[in-house]
Design a protein around this motif. Sequence first.
Motif, PDB file in Angstrom:
ATOM      1  N   ARG A  91      38.971 -13.959 -14.844  1.00 45.59           N
ATOM      2  CA  ARG A  91      40.054 -14.947 -14.720  1.00 45.59           C
ATOM      3  C   ARG A  91      39.530 -16.367 -14.880  1.00 45.59           C
ATOM      4  O   ARG A  91      40.094 -17.166 -15.640  1.00 45.59           O
ATOM      5  N   LEU A  92      38.465 -16.691 -14.178  1.00 51.58           N
ATOM      6  CA  LEU A  92      37.962 -18.060 -14.245  1.00 51.58           C
ATOM      7  C   LEU A  92      37.384 -18.375 -15.621  1.00 51.58           C
ATOM      8  O   LEU A  92      37.473 -19.513 -16.087  1.00 51.58           O
ATOM      9  N   TYR A 111      40.358 -19.295 -17.629  1.00 51.40           N
ATOM     10  CA  TYR A 111      40.880 -20.611 -17.252  1.00 51.40           C
ATOM     11  C   TYR A 111      39.958 -21.720 -17.777  1.00 51.40           C
ATOM     12  O   TYR A 111      40.437 -22.769 -18.212  1.00 51.40           O
ATOM     13  N   GLU A 146      47.167 -22.791  -9.234  1.00 46.97           N
ATOM     14  CA  GLU A 146      46.775 -21.432  -8.863  1.00 46.97           C
ATOM     15  C   GLU A 146      47.484 -20.357  -9.685  1.00 46.97           C
ATOM     16  O   GLU A 146      48.575 -20.580 -10.226  1.00 46.97           O
ATOM     17  N   ASP A 147      46.846 -19.173  -9.734  1.00 51.59           N
ATOM     18  CA  ASP A 147      47.502 -18.042 -10.388  1.00 51.59           C
ATOM     19  C   ASP A 147      48.382 -17.263  -9.421  1.00 51.59           C
ATOM     20  O   ASP A 147      49.373 -16.670  -9.803  1.00 51.59           O
ATOM     21  N   THR A 198      37.385 -11.814 -10.824  1.00 51.75           N
ATOM     22  CA  THR A 198      37.253 -13.257 -10.632  1.00 51.75           C
ATOM     23  C   THR A 198      36.545 -13.903 -11.810  1.00 51.75           C
ATOM     24  O   THR A 198      36.969 -14.954 -12.313  1.00 51.75           O
ATOM     25  N   PRO A 227      47.353 -13.623 -14.932  1.00 52.72           N
ATOM     26  CA  PRO A 227      46.476 -14.753 -15.256  1.00 52.72           C
ATOM     27  C   PRO A 227      46.821 -15.428 -16.576  1.00 52.72           C
ATOM     28  O   PRO A 227      46.555 -16.622 -16.750  1.00 52.72           O
ATOM     29  N   THR A 234      41.964 -19.025  -8.382  1.00 52.84           N
ATOM     30  CA  THR A 234      42.330 -17.622  -8.503  1.00 52.84           C
ATOM     31  C   THR A 234      42.396 -16.994  -7.117  1.00 52.84           C
ATOM     32  O   THR A 234      41.542 -17.234  -6.267  1.00 52.84           O
TER      33      THR A 234
END
Length: 272
Positions: free
Chosen positions: A169-170, A173, A118-119, A166, A124, A149
Amino acid sequence: MTTSARSASLLQSFTLLHSHRVPLLLPNAWDAASAALLQMAGAPAIATSSAALAWSLGYADGGALPRAALLHAVEGIMRVSKVPVSIDIEDGYSHEPQAVAALVADLLALGVVGVNLEDGSKPPALLVDKIGAIRASASSREVFINARTDVYLRDLAAGEEAIAMTLARLSAYRAAGADCGFIPGIDSQQVAARLAEGLDMPLNFMLLDGGSRIAGLFEAGISRFSQGPAPFLGAYAALLRASSHFLGSGREEQTEAEAKELSFARVNDLFA
C-alpha cells in the motif's frame, strides 16, 4: 515576504524536518489555543488530530465533520501559527478524488503546508487516485502528503501478511506522490525495521503513551512521531477531574476513575 513565498518556505522547512538527522516530534493540536501552547513548548511544526479537532467542535471522528467547520477551525489555528502546520483530513471527507484535491487547495490557501490522508476501510486504489488528483491540480500539488494506511489499526492482516500489505500500500501511495507513510496501530521496532528497509520514504508512527520508545524506533528507521488524540484525552481528563472538585458533587472518586478511563471510544460516543 509574500503569502506564497512564505508558504513555500514553510513547506521546504517541513520537508527538511523529515530528513532523518533527528526524530521529528510532531505534537497534535485541535484548536488555536492548543496550537499556540504547542508552539510555546517549542514544537518545530504542528499537526492536527482529526478526532480531537472533530470532538472540539462537537462531532464524532469518522467523516462526520462538515467541511465548513473544518476550514473555520483551521483558519483559527493558522491565525496563531508561525511554524509549519499539517492537517489531518481523514479520507478527505469525500470518495471523489477531485473533491479531495479541492479541499486540499482550500487548506493551502489558509497557509497549511501538509495533509494527512488515510485509506481507512476503502480499497487502496481509491487513495492512490486521491493522491494523484492532488498532484495533478496546480492549486493543490504543492503540499506535503502523509499517506496513512490502516492495516494495523483496523487489523486487516497479521504477521507477515500485514507487513506485505503495508509495504504494498505505501509503495503505491509513494508512486502516486505521497511524501511520507503513516502506520498507526503498531510500535514494534522489529516491524519498523522491516518497513523502513522496504520503503523509500520517511515513516510516521503514532505513540499514544509517551515517547520512551522513540530512540529505538528512530534507529530502526522511523523518522516522524505523532500522538494522535492522546494530548486531547489527557487535557480533557484533567478538565473532568477539576470540574468534579469545583462542583463539589460528591462524585470525586467516580469521576477520578472516569478520568483515568477517558478513552477514544468514550469521548467519541459523546457525539455519536
